[in-house]
Design a protein around this motif. Structure first.
Motif, short mmCIF file in Angstrom:
data_model
loop_
_atom_site.label_atom_id
_atom_site.label_comp_id
_atom_site.label_asym_id
_atom_site.label_seq_id
_atom_site.Cartn_x
_atom_site.Cartn_y
_atom_site.Cartn_z
N LEU A 163 0.94 -1.37 0.01
CA LEU A 163 0.04 -0.09 0.04
C LEU A 163 0.87 1.40 0.03
N ASP A 164 0.49 2.33 -0.84
CA ASP A 164 1.09 3.82 -0.72
C ASP A 164 0.76 4.23 0.71
N ASP A 165 1.34 5.18 0.88
CA ASP A 165 1.38 6.20 2.13
C ASP A 165 -0.13 6.64 2.37
N GLU A 166 -0.64 6.99 1.25
CA GLU A 166 -2.08 7.57 1.35
C GLU A 166 -3.03 6.31 1.63
N SER A 167 -2.94 5.29 1.27
CA SER A 167 -3.65 4.06 1.48
C SER A 167 -3.56 3.60 2.91
N ARG A 168 -2.34 3.73 3.15
CA ARG A 168 -1.94 3.10 4.83
C ARG A 168 -2.60 4.01 5.58
N SER A 169 -2.86 5.35 5.35
CA SER A 169 -3.32 6.27 6.40
C SER A 169 -4.85 5.82 6.39
N ARG A 170 -5.64 5.38 5.46
CA ARG A 170 -6.98 5.05 5.57
C ARG A 170 -7.19 3.75 6.21
N GLY A 171 -6.10 2.72 6.24
CA GLY A 171 -6.19 1.49 6.97
C GLY A 171 -6.83 0.45 6.06
N LEU A 196 2.98 -2.43 10.89
CA LEU A 196 3.58 -1.20 10.30
C LEU A 196 2.56 0.04 10.86
N GLY A 197 1.92 -0.35 11.86
CA GLY A 197 1.25 0.70 12.56
C GLY A 197 0.04 1.31 11.91
N ILE A 198 -0.59 0.18 11.18
CA ILE A 198 -1.83 0.75 10.24
C ILE A 198 -3.07 0.17 10.75
N LYS A 199 -4.03 0.86 10.81
CA LYS A 199 -5.41 0.50 11.36
C LYS A 199 -5.98 -0.58 10.69
N ALA A 200 -6.45 -1.84 11.28
CA ALA A 200 -7.13 -2.71 10.75
C ALA A 200 -8.49 -2.98 11.26
N VAL A 201 -9.37 -3.25 10.33
CA VAL A 201 -10.88 -3.60 10.92
C VAL A 201 -11.00 -4.99 10.28
N ILE A 202 -11.66 -5.99 11.26
CA ILE A 202 -11.81 -7.20 10.71
C ILE A 202 -13.47 -7.47 11.03
N VAL A 203 -14.08 -7.80 9.89
CA VAL A 203 -15.44 -7.97 10.14
C VAL A 203 -15.45 -9.68 10.06
N MET A 204 -16.25 -9.75 11.28
CA MET A 204 -16.12 -11.35 11.67
C MET A 204 -17.69 -11.72 11.85
N LYS A 258 -16.21 1.87 2.01
CA LYS A 258 -16.89 2.99 1.51
C LYS A 258 -16.90 4.24 2.47
N GLU A 259 -17.51 4.09 3.62
CA GLU A 259 -17.57 5.25 4.47
C GLU A 259 -16.26 5.66 5.31
N SER A 260 -15.29 4.60 5.47
CA SER A 260 -13.97 5.13 5.90
C SER A 260 -12.81 5.13 5.03
N GLY A 261 -13.04 4.64 3.77
CA GLY A 261 -11.87 4.41 3.02
C GLY A 261 -10.99 3.54 3.18
N ALA A 262 -11.14 2.49 4.08
CA ALA A 262 -10.40 1.44 4.39
C ALA A 262 -10.19 0.68 3.21
N VAL A 263 -8.93 0.08 2.87
CA VAL A 263 -8.92 -0.63 1.80
C VAL A 263 -9.08 -2.06 1.94
N ILE A 264 -9.90 -2.73 1.22
CA ILE A 264 -10.32 -3.96 1.38
C ILE A 264 -9.21 -5.04 0.86
N LEU A 265 -9.07 -5.77 1.76
CA LEU A 265 -7.89 -6.93 1.47
C LEU A 265 -8.64 -8.52 1.26
N HIS A 266 -8.55 -9.10 0.36
CA HIS A 266 -9.13 -10.25 0.07
C HIS A 266 -8.17 -11.31 0.58
#
Lengths: 317, 317
Positions: free
Chosen positions: A63-71, A91-99, A137-145
Motif C-alpha cells: 500500500l502507498d502512504d495515502e492508502s496506509r493512512s486510511r487503514g 506497520l502501525g496501520i489501522k485494521a478492521v476485521i469483519v467477523m 466506503k464510509e472510512s476509505g479503508a482498503v479491502i484485502l481479500h
C-alpha cells in the motif's frame, strides 16, 4: 500478466523481517508409507499459525502512504483476519476485521490481541461482504481479500521460495510440490514460485471432495461455484477466485480429491508420527499423496503444511 | 566419580550419527506469560519420539563385543523399550523387551517394528523385574535400565550439550536449564552437561505432586520410595535411582512440584501456541516455570521437552 520470479524473490526478501523462515521437516515413516521422499514446509510454525501471514504482510506493505493512512479491512472467520491484524500492527496501520457473530471467542481474542477493531455481522457470506463494502466506503479503508488478490498470491509464494532454497542448500531438487487448495491463493503463489525456480517441477494440489470447486473448475475450464461446501478442512471452503484460476490452469498438473476420512487419517499420521499440530486443511496435501502414491513414487516432493490453528476441544480423534 | 564434561562431549559425538540433532524452538507467547526468555529443546522430534533414544544408544554402544553377542534386555511399558529396540537394531544387536500384558497395542507394534522380541508378563513391577532377571540369567542378555545407569545418564546429557551449543551459536548464554524428573536419568545427565559447560548455570526440575519422590528425596537427603504414584505424566512415575541421586543432590537448585491441572494447562499452551505435540511428562517443565516465574524472571532458560508419544484418543482436552 503473472508476477515474474525475480519480482517474487524481491517480495520474499521484503517481507522476510516480518515473518518466520519456517522449519522444513521430514519423516522416514511418511516416506515408507508413501513411497516418495517428502519434505514438509511447516507453516504451522508461522507467525499467527498459518501461511496467511505471508500474503497479508505483502498486501499491507504494497500500500502507498495515502492508502496506509486510511487503514485496511477484511472479512474473515479464520486465519486471514489474524494475519491482517498482525501485518497491519507491524506497520502501525489501522485494521478492521469483519467477523461473523458466531466466530469462536478464541479467534476474536487473538484478533483483538493484535490490536485490530472487530465488527460483528450476521453469519452469512452476503452479510460479511456487504458490511465490509459499506465500512470501506464510509472510512476509505482498503479491502484485502484472503486469497483472490495479486499481492496476497505473491506474498504466499515466499513459502515455496524458502522451501526450494532450503532444498538447494541440501543439494536436493524437488520433482514435485503440493499444497491444499481452497480459494487458491497458496496454490497459485506456490505454482508461480516453483515453476519460476524449477521450470520442470510438477505442481499438485489436494482438495476435499466436499469442497471441490477448484477440481471442477480445472476440469471444465471455467470457474465453478462452490455451493454449500462441507468438509472438516474448514479453511478450504472458500470459492476459487479469478486471480488464481489462470495461474492454476497454466501450471497445475492435477488437483487430487480426498475424502473426509482420508483427511483425518493423514492428520493423525502427521500429529502422531511427526509430532506436528496441523489443522485439517494442512492434512489435505499429505492425504492426496497417500491417495495417489503412483504420482509421487521415488520423487522428491515438497509439501506445504498450511497452518496449525485448531481447537483442541474439537479434534476428530 | 561423575562423568566429566570432556567425556560427555565425546559421547555426544559418538552417538550423533544415530540420533537427531533436534530443533530448538521459542515462543513469544510463552515468554510473555512467563517473564523469562525460554528456548525449547524439542526431543519430541527425536527418533522414536523421546530423549530416551540418547541414553539407550550410548548404553548399547558402550557394550563390548562379547556382551553385544549376548544381546540386551529391558522391561518397559513406554519409551525406553522403543529406544532400546531401535538402538539395538542400529548395531545389529538382539533386543528383548519385557512388557506388561496390558501395554497399549500401538507400543507393542512400534517395538516389534524395530525388530525386538517382546516377552509379555503380568502387569506388576515385581513381575517385570523378575521376568527380566530370569531371562537375562538364562540367555546372558545384558540388562539395561531406563534411567538408573551411568551410560544412560551420560547419553541423555547430549541433549543439553546440543542445546547449549545452539545457544552459543546464537550468542546467548543460558542462565538456567530445566527438565522433568521421574527416574532422574534426564535430569542427572542434563545437570552434568550444563554444569560442565556453564559452571554458574542454575539447574531446575519439574515434578508432578502425585509422583514427588525426587522432591522428597532432595529434601530429606536420602532416596524416598515412590509409592502408588498417580499423575497424567506417566513417564514420571518411575522411582528415583541411586546413580542419579548424588548428581541431583550436588547440582540441582530446586525441584518444583506441579499439580495435574497445571500440567494439562502447560501442555495445552505448548500444543496450541507452539504447535508441538508433546506428551504430558514434557509439559511438567514449562508448568514448573509458570508456577514459579520469579525463579526465572528475565533469565535465558533452556527447557528440555522430553518426548511426544501420546495416544490421540486419550487426550486431556
Amino acid at each position: 500478466m503473472f508476477t515474474t520470479i525475480n519480482e517474487l524473490i524481491k517480495i520474499q526478501k521484503k517481507i522476510a523481517p516480518y515473518i518466520h523462515e519456517t522449519p522444513v521437516m521430514s519423516s522416514e515413516y511418511f516416506n515408507d508409507i508413501s513411497g516418495c521422499k517428502a519434505v514438509f514446509k511447516c507453516e504451522n510454525f508461522q507467525k499467527m499459525g498459518a501461511f496467511k501471514m505471508r500474503g497479508a504482510m505483502n498486501a499491507v506493505m504494497s500500500l502507498d502512504d495515502e492508502s496506509r493512512s486510511r487503514g485496511v479491512i477484511t472479512h474473515s472467520s479464520g486465519n486471514f483476519g489474524q494475519a491482517v491484524a498482525l501485518a497491519a500492527r507491524n506497520l502501525g496501520i489501522k485494521a478492521v476485521i469483519v467477523m461473523p457473530s458466531n466466530a469462536p471467542a478464541v479467534k476474536k481474542a487473538a484478533i483483538a490481541g493484535y490490536g485490530a477493531e472487530i465488527i460483528e455481522c450476521e453469519p452469512t457470506n452476503e452479510a460479511r461482504a456487504s458490511v465490509t463494502a459499506r465500512i470501506s466506503k464510509e472510512s476509505g479503508a482498503v479491502i484485502l481479500h484472503p486469497s483472490n488478490q495479486k499481492e496476497v498470491i505473491d506474498g504466499n509464494a515466499s513459502a515455496a521460495i524458502e522451501l526450494i532454497n532450503f532444498c538447494n542448500d541440501a543439494s536436493t531438487e524437488l520433482d514435485a510440490i503440493i499444497t491444499p487448495v481452497g480459494g487458491g491463493g497458496l496454490l497459485a503463489g506456490t505454482a508461480l514460485a516453483a515453476k519460476g525456480l524449477i521450470p520442470e517441477i510438477e505442481v499438485f494440489a489436494g482438495e476435499p471432495s466436499g469442497a471441490d470447486d477448484a477440481y471442477r473448475s480445472l476440469k471444465e475450464g471455467v470457474i465453478q461455484a462452490s455451493v454449500a461446501p462441507h468438509t472438516i478442512a474448514d479453511g478450504l471452503k472458500t470459492q476459487l477466485g479469478e486471480c488464481n484460476f489462470p495461474i492454476i490452469q497454466k501450471y497445475v498438473n492435477e488437483i487430487i480429491l480426498v475424502e473426509e476420512d482420508e483427511i483425518v487419517s493423514a492428520m493423525q499420521i502427521i500429529w502422531e508420527r511427526m509430532k506436528l499440530v496441523i489443522e485439517p486443511s494442512s492434512a489435505v496435501a499429505p492425504a492426496a499423496i497417500l491417495k495417489r502414491p503412483e504420482l509421487f513414487k521415488d520423487k522428491n516432493v515438497g509439501i506445504i503444511l498450511s497452518g496449525g490453528n485448531v481447537q483442541l476441544d474439537k479434534l476428530p480423534f
